[in-house]
Design a protein around this motif. Structure first.
Motif, PDB file in Angstrom:
ATOM      1  N   LYS A 100      -8.165  -1.709   4.382  1.00 44.37           N
ATOM      2  CA  LYS A 100      -7.619  -0.777   3.293  1.00 44.37           C
ATOM      3  C   LYS A 100      -8.295  -1.246   1.902  1.00 44.37           C
ATOM      4  CE  LYS A 100      -3.638   0.502   5.402  1.00 44.37           C
ATOM      5  NZ  LYS A 100      -4.082   1.870   6.092  1.00 44.37           N
ATOM      6  N   ASN A 101      -8.355  -0.806   0.894  1.00 42.83           N
ATOM      7  CA  ASN A 101      -9.090  -1.006  -0.100  1.00 42.83           C
ATOM      8  C   ASN A 101      -7.855  -1.745  -0.917  1.00 42.83           C
ATOM      9  OD1 ASN A 101      -7.338   0.828  -1.831  1.00 42.83           O
ATOM     10  ND2 ASN A 101      -8.932   2.572  -1.276  1.00 42.83           N
ATOM     11  N   LYS A 102      -8.411  -2.401  -1.987  1.00 44.69           N
ATOM     12  CA  LYS A 102      -7.460  -3.309  -2.630  1.00 44.69           C
ATOM     13  C   LYS A 102      -6.252  -2.469  -3.330  1.00 44.69           C
ATOM     14  CE  LYS A 102      -9.799  -7.088  -2.293  1.00 44.69           C
ATOM     15  NZ  LYS A 102      -9.540  -8.095  -1.295  1.00 44.69           N
ATOM     16  N   ASP A 103      -6.590  -1.505  -3.647  1.00 46.10           N
ATOM     17  CA  ASP A 103      -5.491  -0.405  -4.400  1.00 46.10           C
ATOM     18  C   ASP A 103      -4.618  -0.232  -3.549  1.00 46.10           C
ATOM     19  OD1 ASP A 103      -6.765  -0.583  -6.638  1.00 46.10           O
ATOM     20  OD2 ASP A 103      -7.715   1.231  -6.532  1.00 46.10           O
ATOM     21  N   GLU A 104      -4.733   0.195  -2.107  1.00 39.95           N
ATOM     22  CA  GLU A 104      -3.938   0.385  -1.017  1.00 39.95           C
ATOM     23  C   GLU A 104      -3.248  -0.571  -0.799  1.00 39.95           C
ATOM     24  OE1 GLU A 104      -4.809   3.825   2.293  1.00 39.95           O
ATOM     25  OE2 GLU A 104      -6.551   2.776   1.613  1.00 39.95           O
ATOM     26  N   GLU A 105      -3.849  -1.784  -0.503  1.00 31.59           N
ATOM     27  CA  GLU A 105      -3.045  -3.323  -0.054  1.00 31.59           C
ATOM     28  C   GLU A 105      -2.125  -3.272  -1.349  1.00 31.59           C
ATOM     29  OE1 GLU A 105      -5.811  -6.301   0.768  1.00 31.59           O
ATOM     30  OE2 GLU A 105      -6.766  -5.264   2.179  1.00 31.59           O
ATOM     31  N   LYS A 106      -2.299  -3.185  -2.380  1.00 31.55           N
ATOM     32  CA  LYS A 106      -1.401  -3.702  -3.600  1.00 31.55           C
ATOM     33  C   LYS A 106      -0.278  -2.917  -3.367  1.00 31.55           C
ATOM     34  CE  LYS A 106      -0.827  -4.337  -8.438  1.00 31.55           C
ATOM     35  NZ  LYS A 106       0.430  -4.882  -8.155  1.00 31.55           N
ATOM     36  N   THR A 107      -0.473  -1.421  -3.122  1.00 29.54           N
ATOM     37  CA  THR A 107       0.536  -0.451  -3.175  1.00 29.54           C
ATOM     38  C   THR A 107       1.314  -1.005  -2.125  1.00 29.54           C
ATOM     39  OG1 THR A 107      -1.008   1.270  -4.057  1.00 29.54           O
ATOM     40  CG2 THR A 107       1.004   1.869  -2.889  1.00 29.54           C
TER      41      THR A 107
END
Length: 103
Positions: free
Chosen positions: A52-59
């Motif tokens: 997963k990209n960083k934005d998805e992981e943070k979400t």
């Protein structure tokens, strides 16, 4: 007092996260059963896709982080398709047509 404020903030954050969840897209009430199944399968496939990209992981971290431990564990298992919800026979949407086949 600080604990109560933190609990209220966590509850408000959890409610907000549930409303804006991207993990399981909502299906309109008029959708057919097959449409709901297809949406669920797509959500499971997306949840299982790695990396997963960083934005998805943070979400996802924000979404699951706002939950208590038991709800978080259940939701993660459900989102990954490892468990399914059992239909509630008391629900007005419950279909009683097949009840004789299961009992």
């Amino acid at each position: 007092l600080q604990l109560e404020a933190a609990e209220r903030e966590n509850a408000a954050n959890a409610a907000e996260v549930e409303e804006t969840s991207t993990v399981m897209p909502k299906v309109e009430n008029e959708a057919t059963k097959e449409d709901k199944i297809q949406v669920r399968r797509a959500a499971i496939a997306n949840a299982r896709k790695q990396p997963k990209n960083k934005d998805e992981e943070k979400t996802l971290a924000d979404y699951y982080g706002a939950m208590d431990l038991e709800k978080r564990a259940f939701t993660i298992l459900y989102d990954l398709g490892m468990i399914e919800m059992s239909p509630d026979p008391d629900s007005p949407d419950y279909n009683h047509d097949l009840d004789d086949e299961f009992a």
